[in-house]
Design a protein around this motif. Structure first.
Motif, PDB file in Angstrom:
ATOM      1  N   HIS A 131       0.962  -1.223  -0.047  1.00  0.00           N
ATOM      2  CA  HIS A 131       0.068   0.126  -0.047  1.00  0.00           C
ATOM      3  C   HIS A 131       0.851   1.244  -0.030  1.00  0.00           C
ATOM      4  O   HIS A 131       0.542   2.378  -0.637  1.00  0.00           O
ATOM      5  CB  HIS A 131      -0.901  -0.004   1.364  1.00  0.00           C
ATOM      6  CG  HIS A 131      -1.884   1.195   1.216  1.00  0.00           C
ATOM      7  ND1 HIS A 131      -2.787   1.300   0.255  1.00  0.00           N
ATOM      8  CD2 HIS A 131      -1.969   2.178   2.045  1.00  0.00           C
ATOM      9  CE1 HIS A 131      -3.538   2.559   0.337  1.00  0.00           C
ATOM     10  NE2 HIS A 131      -3.003   2.884   1.562  1.00  0.00           N
ATOM     11  N   ALA A 132       1.873   1.316   0.910  1.00  0.00           N
ATOM     12  CA  ALA A 132       2.867   2.418   0.906  1.00  0.00           C
ATOM     13  C   ALA A 132       3.463   2.709  -0.667  1.00  0.00           C
ATOM     14  O   ALA A 132       3.452   3.899  -0.849  1.00  0.00           O
ATOM     15  CB  ALA A 132       3.929   2.185   1.739  1.00  0.00           C
ATOM     16  N   LYS A 133       3.679   1.584  -1.259  1.00  0.00           N
ATOM     17  CA  LYS A 133       4.151   1.912  -2.661  1.00  0.00           C
ATOM     18  C   LYS A 133       3.134   2.521  -3.689  1.00  0.00           C
ATOM     19  O   LYS A 133       3.693   3.544  -4.278  1.00  0.00           O
ATOM     20  CB  LYS A 133       4.626   0.653  -3.230  1.00  0.00           C
ATOM     21  CG  LYS A 133       5.401   0.817  -4.472  1.00  0.00           C
ATOM     22  CD  LYS A 133       5.847  -0.677  -5.124  1.00  0.00           C
ATOM     23  CE  LYS A 133       6.727  -0.734  -6.205  1.00  0.00           C
ATOM     24  NZ  LYS A 133       5.847  -0.562  -7.394  1.00  0.00           N
ATOM     25  N   GLU A 134       2.087   2.148  -3.463  1.00  0.00           N
ATOM     26  CA  GLU A 134       1.016   2.880  -4.142  1.00  0.00           C
ATOM     27  C   GLU A 134       0.923   4.333  -3.730  1.00  0.00           C
ATOM     28  O   GLU A 134       0.778   5.242  -4.737  1.00  0.00           O
ATOM     29  CB  GLU A 134      -0.435   2.088  -4.015  1.00  0.00           C
ATOM     30  CG  GLU A 134      -0.301   0.764  -4.644  1.00  0.00           C
ATOM     31  CD  GLU A 134      -1.868   0.169  -4.631  1.00  0.00           C
ATOM     32  OE1 GLU A 134      -2.672   0.598  -3.810  1.00  0.00           O
ATOM     33  OE2 GLU A 134      -1.884  -0.946  -4.723  1.00  0.00           O
ATOM     34  N   LEU A 135       0.965   4.470  -2.360  1.00  0.00           N
ATOM     35  CA  LEU A 135       0.924   6.115  -2.020  1.00  0.00           C
ATOM     36  C   LEU A 135       2.057   6.721  -2.553  1.00  0.00           C
ATOM     37  O   LEU A 135       1.890   7.920  -2.947  1.00  0.00           O
ATOM     38  CB  LEU A 135       0.860   5.921  -0.432  1.00  0.00           C
ATOM     39  CG  LEU A 135      -0.515   5.493   0.276  1.00  0.00           C
ATOM     40  CD1 LEU A 135      -0.247   5.564   1.903  1.00  0.00           C
ATOM     41  CD2 LEU A 135      -1.653   6.397  -0.116  1.00  0.00           C
ATOM     42  N   PHE A 136       3.147   6.329  -2.556  1.00  0.00           N
ATOM     43  CA  PHE A 136       4.396   6.873  -2.719  1.00  0.00           C
ATOM     44  C   PHE A 136       4.340   7.027  -4.171  1.00  0.00           C
ATOM     45  O   PHE A 136       4.451   8.107  -4.657  1.00  0.00           O
ATOM     46  CB  PHE A 136       5.562   5.954  -2.473  1.00  0.00           C
ATOM     47  CG  PHE A 136       7.047   6.810  -2.830  1.00  0.00           C
ATOM     48  CD1 PHE A 136       7.329   7.486  -1.649  1.00  0.00           C
ATOM     49  CD2 PHE A 136       7.819   6.735  -4.049  1.00  0.00           C
ATOM     50  CE1 PHE A 136       8.765   8.171  -1.764  1.00  0.00           C
ATOM     51  CE2 PHE A 136       8.621   7.472  -4.162  1.00  0.00           C
ATOM     52  CZ  PHE A 136       9.417   8.196  -3.116  1.00  0.00           C
ATOM     53  N   PRO A 141       1.363  14.522  -1.558  1.00  0.00           N
ATOM     54  CA  PRO A 141       2.294  14.496  -0.109  1.00  0.00           C
ATOM     55  C   PRO A 141       1.805  13.698   0.631  1.00  0.00           C
ATOM     56  O   PRO A 141       0.439  13.758   1.201  1.00  0.00           O
ATOM     57  CB  PRO A 141       1.937  15.865   0.146  1.00  0.00           C
ATOM     58  CG  PRO A 141       0.678  16.278  -0.545  1.00  0.00           C
ATOM     59  CD  PRO A 141       0.663  15.446  -1.858  1.00  0.00           C
ATOM     60  N   VAL A 142       2.570  12.758   1.409  1.00  0.00           N
ATOM     61  CA  VAL A 142       2.162  11.512   2.429  1.00  0.00           C
ATOM     62  C   VAL A 142       3.002  11.551   3.593  1.00  0.00           C
ATOM     63  O   VAL A 142       4.145  11.695   3.302  1.00  0.00           O
ATOM     64  CB  VAL A 142       2.310  10.038   1.633  1.00  0.00           C
ATOM     65  CG1 VAL A 142       1.715   9.217   2.532  1.00  0.00           C
ATOM     66  CG2 VAL A 142       1.579  10.195   0.286  1.00  0.00           C
ATOM     67  N   VAL A 143       2.372  11.607   4.772  1.00  0.00           N
ATOM     68  CA  VAL A 143       3.051  11.319   5.852  1.00  0.00           C
ATOM     69  C   VAL A 143       2.513  10.090   6.426  1.00  0.00           C
ATOM     70  O   VAL A 143       1.431   9.609   6.697  1.00  0.00           O
ATOM     71  CB  VAL A 143       2.638  12.427   6.890  1.00  0.00           C
ATOM     72  CG1 VAL A 143       3.452  12.080   8.201  1.00  0.00           C
ATOM     73  CG2 VAL A 143       3.142  13.581   6.555  1.00  0.00           C
ATOM     74  N   LEU A 221       7.620   8.573   8.460  1.00  0.00           N
ATOM     75  CA  LEU A 221       8.225   8.471   6.962  1.00  0.00           C
ATOM     76  C   LEU A 221       7.394   9.526   5.900  1.00  0.00           C
ATOM     77  O   LEU A 221       6.258   9.461   6.123  1.00  0.00           O
ATOM     78  CB  LEU A 221       7.789   6.957   6.397  1.00  0.00           C
ATOM     79  CG  LEU A 221       8.676   5.876   7.441  1.00  0.00           C
ATOM     80  CD1 LEU A 221       8.388   4.651   6.732  1.00  0.00           C
ATOM     81  CD2 LEU A 221       9.888   6.079   7.749  1.00  0.00           C
ATOM     82  N   LEU A 222       8.229  10.231   5.379  1.00  0.00           N
ATOM     83  CA  LEU A 222       7.837  11.255   4.290  1.00  0.00           C
ATOM     84  C   LEU A 222       7.987  10.891   2.914  1.00  0.00           C
ATOM     85  O   LEU A 222       9.160  10.679   2.337  1.00  0.00           O
ATOM     86  CB  LEU A 222       8.572  12.672   4.787  1.00  0.00           C
ATOM     87  CG  LEU A 222       8.599  13.107   6.233  1.00  0.00           C
ATOM     88  CD1 LEU A 222       9.230  14.197   6.526  1.00  0.00           C
ATOM     89  CD2 LEU A 222       6.975  12.891   6.944  1.00  0.00           C
ATOM     90  N   SER A 223       6.977  11.373   2.069  1.00  0.00           N
ATOM     91  CA  SER A 223       7.342  11.255   0.820  1.00  0.00           C
ATOM     92  C   SER A 223       8.011  12.616   0.190  1.00  0.00           C
ATOM     93  O   SER A 223       8.178  13.522   0.927  1.00  0.00           O
ATOM     94  CB  SER A 223       5.686  11.068  -0.171  1.00  0.00           C
ATOM     95  OG  SER A 223       5.062  12.527   0.378  1.00  0.00           O
ATOM     96  N   PRO A 224       8.750  12.626  -0.829  1.00  0.00           N
ATOM     97  CA  PRO A 224       9.573  13.751  -1.404  1.00  0.00           C
ATOM     98  C   PRO A 224       9.117  15.124  -1.095  1.00  0.00           C
ATOM     99  O   PRO A 224       9.694  15.889  -0.735  1.00  0.00           O
ATOM    100  CB  PRO A 224       9.864  13.194  -2.673  1.00  0.00           C
ATOM    101  CG  PRO A 224       9.535  11.819  -2.859  1.00  0.00           C
ATOM    102  CD  PRO A 224       8.417  11.509  -2.032  1.00  0.00           C
TER     103      PRO A 224
END
Length: 258
Positions: A131-136, A141-143, A221-224
């Motif tokens: 799921h995190a891969k899909e969000l990324f 912007p994801v926290v 964990l933060l997205s770019p």
């Protein structure tokens, strides 16, 4: 903007501590774990009176997660981690707040290891990675934050030689965390504090807090696009020393405006 994560270890039993901390630090967004309360027992009125909106997923006696926002609308996106329709444990909730995806998680402890609980932990980790891969890859912007029940490196645990067989520090667990990080996430606390000993959890036994014999298991964990806005990060360590406090301290990040 200040975003915080806090394993409260029982939202009703620790409510005075939670409210005191909210009043003292006034975070804009808060992710909570280990509510240990069923849906109908979440203290919504007290949270509202403190100035926060809330969404939550409770569970009797165990688990439970929530997201609070001070004076901002919360748009719930999901309240279950995809990948196992039979999973009944309340460990994940996700929302859209102020143009940011906030994913609040409470990853399984996994002890004793090896065993069924450890297997469940690793399976849950695999679902999280998917799921995190899909969000990324969405570019949003994801926290991704909460209690990961993982000490990623030896720097994140007091006397690491004593933890080799623990589910929070076994090679399989740390490998899963590093595999997640390889998607491109930034560990906010470690980025701003390279090489520094920082803990977020101190056991109730053996005067662990007094001796600073802790663990770093609560992470951001933060997205770019969020990483670019990161200004500061830390742990409200003193809260752990309050009477009837959780065994975790609140962890927080500060972001610049867009």
């Amino acid at each position: 903007m200040r975003i915080a994560t806090y394993n409260v270890n029982g939202v009703n039993g620790r409510l005075p501590v939670l409210l005191r901390w909210l009043e003292e630090t006034k975070p804009d967004i808060v992710s909570l774990q280990e509510l240990k309360a069923p849906e109908e027992k979440f203290p919504l009125q007290a949270i509202n009176d403190a100035g926060y909106n809330a969404i939550w997923q409770g569970q009797k006696s165990w688990n439970g997660v929530a997201i609070l926002a001070r004076g901002m609308e919360i748009k719930e996106l999901r309240r279950v981690l995809p990948g196992d329709p039979e999973d009944s444990q309340s460990r994940y909730i996700e929302a859209w707040i102020n143009d940011i995806v906030i994913a609040c998680l409470y990853l399984p402890n996994g002890n004793p290891a090896p065993g069924p609980k450890f297997d469940y932990k690793l399976q849950w980790f695999e679902r999280l990675m998917t799921h995190a891969k899909e969000l990324f890859e969405s570019g949003l912007p994801v926290v991704l934050t909460g209690d990961f029940n993982v000490m990623p490196t030896e720097l994140d645990v007091y006397k690491p030689e004593r933890w080799g067989d623990d589910a929070l520090f076994r090679p399989e667990t740390r490998a899963a965390f590093h595999k997640l990080m390889e998607q491109g996430w930034t560990d906010a606390v470690r980025k701003l504090n390279p090489g520094k000993t920082i803990y977020t959890f101190w056991d109730y036994f053996r005067n662990a807090y007094g001796r600073d014999a802790g663990l770093r298991i609560d992470h951001f964990l933060l997205s770019p696009s969020i990483d670019k806005r990161l200004l500061n990060a830390g742990v409200d360590r003193h809260v752990r020393g309050w009477e009837k406090s959780s065994d975790h301290g609140p962890v927080w990040i500060e972001l610049s405006e867009q």
